[in-house]
Design an enzyme around this catalytic site. Structure first.
Site, PDB file in Angstrom:
ATOM      1  N   TRP A  92       0.852  -1.221   0.000  1.00  0.00           N
ATOM      2  CA  TRP A  92       0.000   0.000   0.000  1.00  0.00           C
ATOM      3  C   TRP A  92       0.868   1.245   0.000  1.00  0.00           C
ATOM      4  CZ3 TRP A  92      -0.352   4.132   3.354  1.00  0.00           C
ATOM      5  CH2 TRP A  92      -1.470   4.961   3.211  1.00  0.00           C
ATOM      6  N   HIS A  93       1.998   1.168   0.722  1.00  0.00           N
ATOM      7  CA  HIS A  93       2.849   2.350   0.853  1.00  0.00           C
ATOM      8  C   HIS A  93       3.561   2.714  -0.434  1.00  0.00           C
ATOM      9  CE1 HIS A  93       2.291   1.723   5.178  1.00  0.00           C
ATOM     10  NE2 HIS A  93       2.626   2.989   5.306  1.00  0.00           N
ATOM     11  N   GLY A  94       3.804   1.740  -1.272  1.00  0.00           N
ATOM     12  CA  GLY A  94       4.480   2.091  -2.517  1.00  0.00           C
ATOM     13  C   GLY A  94       4.708   0.897  -3.411  1.00  0.00           C
ATOM     14  N   PHE A 136       1.950   8.670  -1.296  1.00  0.00           N
ATOM     15  CA  PHE A 136       1.137   7.465  -1.228  1.00  0.00           C
ATOM     16  C   PHE A 136      -0.300   7.785  -1.674  1.00  0.00           C
ATOM     17  CE2 PHE A 136       4.785   5.902   0.411  1.00  0.00           C
ATOM     18  CZ  PHE A 136       5.125   6.327   1.665  1.00  0.00           C
TER      19      PHE A 136
END
Lengths: 296, 470
Positions: B325-327, B470
């Site tokens: 999700w963060h990257g 994000f």
């Protein structure tokens, strides 16, 4: 309530009175670069290049000698791209003397450098940000950020670090306390990671040729530094062996040979104040000699 | 527009000017919130507005249809999930996915190359946050925890509320929708607390995080001539505080702005570096996201219901997804995997009862937790696996070179201040004597103006909020 107000007032006053002078004012820096990037004023002479040009060429020296209007169009970490050259040419007065001074350093011929992050940061500012800088920055200097170390040095009565002064017509002067040769290490890394690109050189030559065809007097030169820096650059980038001066002359631009013996630098790269004045005088003298000989 | 910008100040002034006329009206309030939030969002890039409108409309309709056609509830849920995850995948993960496929094809000498469509190159600001927020609505409606709203403006004002739109916290629909329906006028003490949160938020972001960012960026971009094990450890410790104060500061500002509107957002960071153990850490770090993953990934996968081994497996999967999700990078996946392994390892240790619950063990646990979190941050911050390996090598080669100290004096100074601030909070909460000493009205008086003054005079070089990417 009164005691609380008193404490609050004392705190604010302390901050106002004890605030040390900022060495490198961000608001002045913004104003300096935004003004010269977006100025609608026209000039007779424009000097373009990277920070060595920005710091090394003093417009007032040329103005006092020639009576012409001069703009220093140098930017930190600039690459000599067609876009930058074209924007510099746009600042020339079509009815004026139309002279372009192109300061070349090996680092400004690197491919990565030609992304021109610093230049586009100022060029691509929104209208609102430009307005904000142009109208508010003059009054916002008091709110320039300061660092804790500024207080330490102010108490010790010591100057340490890089001091920058910004002037009209695009020039800035720097002084480093204490002076060192940090750029020798920095440029070793820069030139190793981002060497001279033949593509960039070709593109520059095309730009210079186009300028010459448009009737602009183009003078190119290698921006001076200290001998050790030139030697490092020659060793790592092969600047001399690439025959850049001869290639420039073939585009009908003039190459000015700079003697890199007499100048002093604050950090082994950028000229100090006195050297900037001397170099600019030397440069304009050389140009005048050439113009006299060529009957301009 | 970033919170720490002049244009946002002007926006805020205009917002609260208009807010006075609509705050007691339901529909007027919702429409005003939607319009102003869209202006806020469009300021980044007007093209992004269509994406959030699409996401909002899709989930509003899906929620509505789940109630009207309960027989096909699962279908509407899938449509919502596919739509949201689909848009997230296209804009956030397509480049990484194509790059990975192309790398594999090159590795096996296959003669094809996938090209990324040009429209998917831009990453819309906040897409990870509002898609998750929107999905939480449809998931809650599906699980019958929430009745779908009937008014689109109410739903969209929940989804697009500008204080938390681009970088969270991720607010649950059942928390915020109720507040938006009620007329909540903040009291003077609420306004005071709101201003206090905003002041602290700006201090954390502009003074601490931005000053830390200067050092971290210089070291990671190799713009410093210094090197050595101490430098890299100090850099990673400073980065751990940079990301905490950057994101924590943003969350505080968002909560403060919400308070001024009479809304309440839950705490998103609760002094995470005081955590003892990783379960404790994740109960204090980015709380809105970790609880989202717990409720919508970990528990639906199976949670604790299928035995010890499976619950740990689900835990690791959840953390890997959280990393992703963060990257879109293998380094984020590794970061998530590490934390998953940390949590699983902690559970195993607790189950085995090998660790006696003494104060010394608690202190050791705190130290180890922090060191392991810092180690994991290497993968979070590094751009590539190669860089991560390079950093870890430098952190462990015992090259005791301290020459960097002078160059980064300012970051080190603010690190000491940051540690003292956290220590102050810790003592205030765990020592009654200290609490009584600090409960002083004069001290309270100077806190807010001091925080604002510091944010103005000691702000670091301007950096965008880390979590905007994000």
């Amino acid at each position: 309530m009164i005691v609380r107000l008193l404490i609050f007032t004392l705190l604010c006053s302390a901050l106002i009175v004890l605030r040390p002078i900022t060495w490198d004012s961000w608001t002045k820096k913004e104003l300096h670069f935004v003004n010269k990037t977006h100025t609608t004023e026209k000039f007779d002479i424009v000097a373009v290049g990277d920070s060595r040009v920005n710091i090394g060429i003093v417009p007032s020296v040329i103005e006092n000698k020639t009576g012409l209007r001069v703009l220093n169009f140098g930017y930190s970490a600039a690459g000599l791209t067609q876009d930058l050259i074209n924007d510099a040419v746009d600042k020339l007065d079509p009815n004026g003397e139309k002279m372009l001074l192109v300061g070349i350093s090996p680092a400004s011929l690197g491919l990565e450098r030609c992304q021109n992050e610093s230049y586009y940061q100022w060029k691509n500012l929104s209208l609102f940000d430009r307005w904000k800088v142009s109208f508010l920055n003059e009054y916002m200097g008091y709110f320039d950020p300061i660092k804790p170390i500024d207080f330490v040095y102010a108490v010790m009565g010591r100057k340490q670090g890089l001091y920058t002064e910004y002037y009209e017509n695009g020039w800035r002067s720097v002084e480093l306390y204490p002076r060192d040769t940090r750029s020798l290490v920095g440029y070793t890394q820069v030139l190793t990671k981002d060497p001279i690109s033949l593509e960039v050189v070709e593109s520059l030559l095309i730009s210079l040729e186009e300028c010459s065809k448009e009737g602009i007097e183009v003078y190119a030169f290698r921006v001076p530094s200290i001998p050790e820096m030139w030697q490092l650059e020659n060793d790592l980038s092969g600047f001399d062996t690439l025959g850049i001066p001869e290639k420039v002359e073939r585009t009908s631009a003039r190459w000015i040979n700079i003697q890199n013996r007499e100048y002093e630098s604050v950090d082994a790269s950028h000229l100090d104040l006195e050297s900037s004045y001397r170099f600019t005088k030397c440069l304009i003298d050389s140009i005048e000699v050439f113009r006299t000989q060529s009957n301009y | 527009m970033a919170f720490n910008s002049l244009i946002f100040l002007i926006f805020l002034f205009l917002f609260f000017l208009g807010w006075q006329f609509v705050k007691t009206r339901k529909l007027g309030k919702w429409v005003f919130l939607c319009l102003m939030s869209l202006v806020f969002y469009a300021w980044w890039d007007w093209r992004f507005v269509f994406l959030i409108l699409f996401s909002g409309l899709l989930d509003f309709l899906c929620g509505h249809l789940m109630e009207k056609r309960p027989g096909s509830r699962k279908l509407w849920l899938w449509i919502s999930l596919v739509g949201n995850i689909g848009s997230l995948s296209v804009f956030k993960y397509s480049y990484w996915f194509l790059e990975t496929i192309n790398a594999i094809s090159e590795r096996f000498n296959c003669d094809f190359e996938l090209i990324q469509p040009s429209f998917s190159i831009i990453l819309p600001v906040g897409i990870s946050f509002y898609t998750f927020q929107s999905m939480s609505y449809t998931l809650d409606v599906y699980y019958r925890r929430l009745k779908p709203v009937k008014n689109f403006f109410l739903f969209f004002s929940y989804l697009s509320l500008f204080p938390q739109l681009v970088a969270g916290p991720i607010i649950r629909a059942k928390d915020l929708l109720k507040q938006l329906v009620e007329t909540r006028l903040p009291s003077r003490i609420t306004v005071y607390h709101g201003l206090k949160l905003i002041a602290y938020g700006f201090f954390q972001k502009m003074v601490l995080a931005d000053n830390f960012g200067y050092m971290v960026d210089r070291v990671f971009q190799q713009k410093t001539i210094h090197t050595g094990t101490p430098m890299w450890w100090v850099t990673m410790v400073i980065f751990s505080f940079q990301i905490y104060f950057d994101f924590g500061g943003y969350s505080l500002i968002a909560r403060g702005l919400a308070k001024l509107m009479g809304l309440h957002f839950r705490m998103n960071f609760n002094h995470p570096y005081t955590a003892v153990g990783f379960k404790d850490f994740w109960s204090k770090w980015h709380i809105s996201l970790s609880t989202w993953f717990r409720d919508y990934v970990y528990i639906p996968l199976g949670g604790n219901r299928n035995g010890f081994i499976w619950s740990n497996t689900y835990m690791i999967i959840t953390m890997i997804v959280s990393g992703l999700w963060h990257g879109a990078n293998w380094t984020f996946i590794l970061w998530g995997l590490l934390h998953g392994l940390y949590l699983a390892g902690e559970r195993i240790l607790k189950k085995s009862s090998l660790i006696p619950p003494t104060e010394l063990m608690r202190f050791t646990g705190w130290v180890l937790t922090y060191i392991m979190v810092v180690f994991a941050w290497v993968f979070f911050r590094a751009d590539s696996l190669e860089m991560s390996v390079h950093i870890i090598k430098n952190m462990t080669n015992f090259d005791m070179n301290w020459s960097f100290i002078n160059e980064f004096f300012n970051a080190e100074f603010w690190l000491i201040i940051a540690v003292l601030i956290e220590l102050y909070w810790f003592l205030k909460h765990y020592s009654l004597t200290f609490f009584r000493l600090t409960k002083n009205r004069y001290f309270e008086l100077v806190k807010i103006p001091t925080a604002f003054a510091f944010a103005v005079f000691f702000r670091g070089p301007e950096e965008s909020f880390i979590y905007f990417q994000f």
